[in-house]
Design a protein around this motif. Structure first.
Motif, PDB file in Angstrom:
ATOM      1  N   ALA A 186       5.304  -2.455  15.464  1.00  0.00           N
ATOM      2  CA  ALA A 186       4.768  -1.660  14.348  1.00  0.00           C
ATOM      3  C   ALA A 186       3.819  -0.632  14.939  1.00  0.00           C
ATOM      4  O   ALA A 186       3.626  -0.567  16.156  1.00  0.00           O
ATOM      5  N   SER A 189      -2.762   6.847   0.776  1.00  0.00           N
ATOM      6  CA  SER A 189      -3.094   7.363   2.092  1.00  0.00           C
ATOM      7  C   SER A 189      -4.560   7.145   2.323  1.00  0.00           C
ATOM      8  O   SER A 189      -5.359   7.090   1.393  1.00  0.00           O
ATOM      9  N   ASP A 222       0.857  -1.185   0.000  1.00  0.00           N
ATOM     10  CA  ASP A 222       0.000   0.000   0.000  1.00  0.00           C
ATOM     11  C   ASP A 222       0.887   1.226   0.000  1.00  0.00           C
ATOM     12  O   ASP A 222       1.718   1.389   0.880  1.00  0.00           O
ATOM     13  N   ASN A 223       0.741   2.077  -1.031  1.00  0.00           N
ATOM     14  CA  ASN A 223       1.518   3.301  -1.129  1.00  0.00           C
ATOM     15  C   ASN A 223       0.640   4.533  -1.044  1.00  0.00           C
ATOM     16  O   ASN A 223       1.124   5.660  -1.181  1.00  0.00           O
ATOM     17  N   GLY A 249       8.664   1.320   6.473  1.00  0.00           N
ATOM     18  CA  GLY A 249       7.571   2.155   5.980  1.00  0.00           C
ATOM     19  C   GLY A 249       6.481   1.407   5.258  1.00  0.00           C
ATOM     20  O   GLY A 249       5.494   2.013   4.806  1.00  0.00           O
ATOM     21  N   THR A 250       6.604   0.114   5.126  1.00  0.00           N
ATOM     22  CA  THR A 250       5.570  -0.666   4.449  1.00  0.00           C
ATOM     23  C   THR A 250       4.326  -0.737   5.315  1.00  0.00           C
ATOM     24  O   THR A 250       4.410  -0.885   6.531  1.00  0.00           O
ATOM     25  N   ARG A 251       3.157  -0.606   4.676  1.00  0.00           N
ATOM     26  CA  ARG A 251       1.897  -0.654   5.399  1.00  0.00           C
ATOM     27  C   ARG A 251       1.153  -1.958   5.069  1.00  0.00           C
ATOM     28  O   ARG A 251       1.172  -2.427   3.945  1.00  0.00           O
ATOM     29  N   VAL A 291      -1.506   3.289  11.625  1.00  0.00           N
ATOM     30  CA  VAL A 291      -1.560   4.595  10.958  1.00  0.00           C
ATOM     31  C   VAL A 291      -2.984   5.119  10.911  1.00  0.00           C
ATOM     32  O   VAL A 291      -3.267   6.266  11.267  1.00  0.00           O
ATOM     33  N   SER A 292      -3.916   4.279  10.494  1.00  0.00           N
ATOM     34  CA  SER A 292      -5.314   4.698  10.352  1.00  0.00           C
ATOM     35  C   SER A 292      -6.190   3.471  10.276  1.00  0.00           C
ATOM     36  O   SER A 292      -5.700   2.330  10.216  1.00  0.00           O
ATOM     37  N   TRP A 350      -4.717   0.094   9.070  1.00  0.00           N
ATOM     38  CA  TRP A 350      -3.449   0.163   8.329  1.00  0.00           C
ATOM     39  C   TRP A 350      -2.315   0.191   9.347  1.00  0.00           C
ATOM     40  O   TRP A 350      -2.260   1.051  10.216  1.00  0.00           O
ATOM     41  N   ILE A 351      -1.395  -0.790   9.264  1.00  0.00           N
ATOM     42  CA  ILE A 351      -0.274  -0.891  10.192  1.00  0.00           C
ATOM     43  C   ILE A 351       1.012  -0.660   9.418  1.00  0.00           C
ATOM     44  O   ILE A 351       1.261  -1.293   8.377  1.00  0.00           O
ATOM     45  N   ARG A 352       1.847   0.267   9.955  1.00  0.00           N
ATOM     46  CA  ARG A 352       3.138   0.567   9.327  1.00  0.00           C
ATOM     47  C   ARG A 352       4.232  -0.203  10.074  1.00  0.00           C
ATOM     48  O   ARG A 352       4.386  -0.080  11.278  1.00  0.00           O
TER      49      ARG A 352
END
Length: 212
Positions: A30, A9, A6-7, A51-53, A33-34, A45-47
Motif C-alpha cells: 500500500a 481528502s 474514507d472518501n 483506492g480505499t484509504r 497518502v498523507s 492515511w494509507i491507500r
C-alpha cells in the motif's frame, strides 16, 4: 475486525511519509497518502488496492532500511469493499528453568587407612604316616598269596619271601602296617588388617575451613 472508510481528502503534515510504500504482515503493498494529527497522536492515511484509504497510527509503522514501512497486521478487502484489518493476537508465556548454582558450601571427605595387628591361631590338620613292621612267619599258599588290605585307617601290605624247605613254600615273613593318624597343630601367625576411616569437613565460601 475493524472497518474503516474514507472518501475525503486531507492535507500532508509530514513530507517524509508522503507516497512512502507500506507492506502489511501478509506482504500486501500500500502507499501513504498523507498524515494528520488526531489529538496528540499522528495518524497516516494509507491507500490500499482499490483506492480505499485506511487511517493508521504512525507509531505502528516500522521503518525498513530500503525506505519502506511495515505494519503488524493484514489488510483484507471483502466483496462489499469494506476494509478488514487482521491483527495478530499475542500471548506471553512464562518459562521456568532450573539450574545448579555452586553456593560454595558443602562437605569435604578425608579418607585415611588405619592398620592393626591381629593374632590368628586356627587349628590346622596335618597327616602323618606311621610305618610298623609286624613279624608273621606264616607259610602261605603260592597259588593264593595274601593281598594288601585295609583294616580301618591302616593299610596292611604283605611282604613275601621264598625260603628253602624240604618243599618250597611261601612264607609270610611279616606285614607292614601303615596307619594314618590325624592331629591338630597350631601355628600362630601375625597378619595386618586395614580399615578405612572417613573424616567429614564442612566449609562455607569465603570462610575458613573447620574440620568436623
Amino acid at each position: 475486525m475493524a472497518h474503516f472508510h474514507d472518501n475525503g481528502s486531507t492535507h500532508l503534515s509530514d513530507g517524509t511519509l508522503a507516497n512512502a510504500r507500506v507492506i502489511d504482515a501478509a506482504g500486501h503493498q500500500a502507499a501513504i497518502v498523507s498524515t494528520q494529527h488526531v489529538g496528540a497522536e499522528e495518524q497516516a492515511w494509507i491507500r490500499i488496492d482499490g483506492g480505499t484509504r485506511v487511517l493508521v497510527p504512525v507509531s505502528l509503522l516500522a521503518s525498513e532500511s530500503d525506505g519502506t514501512f511495515r505494519l503488524p497486521f493484514t489488510f483484507d478487502i471483502g466483496s462489499d469493499a469494506a476494509v478488514q484489518m487482521s491483527f495478530p493476537v499475542l500471548e506471553e508465556q512464562m518459562q521456568v528453568e532450573k539450574r545448579i548454582v555452586d553456593t560454595g558450601r558443602g562437605v569435604r571427605l578425608h579418607k585415611t587407612v588405619a592398620e592393626r595387628e591381629r593374632l590368628l591361631d586356627e587349628p590346622l590338620r596335618r597327616d602323618e604316616l606311621v610305618v610298623e613292621h609286624v613279624p608273621v612267619g606264616q607259610i602261605v599258599q603260592e597259588a593264593a598269596p595274601p593281598q594288601a588290605r585295609y583294616e580301618g585307617d591302616t593299610l596292611v601290605v604283605p611282604v613275601l619271601e621264598e625260603v628253602l624247605m624240604v618243599q618250597k613254600q611261601l612264607l609270610l615273613k611279616e606285614e607292614v602296617r601303615i596307619t594314618r593318624r590325624q592331629h591338630q597343630v597350631r601355628e600362630p601367625q601375625s597378619v595386618v588388617l586395614r580399615s578405612e576411616q572417613v573424616a567429614v569437613e564442612r566449609f562455607d565460601e569465603g570462610a575458613g575451613h573447620t574440620p568436623q
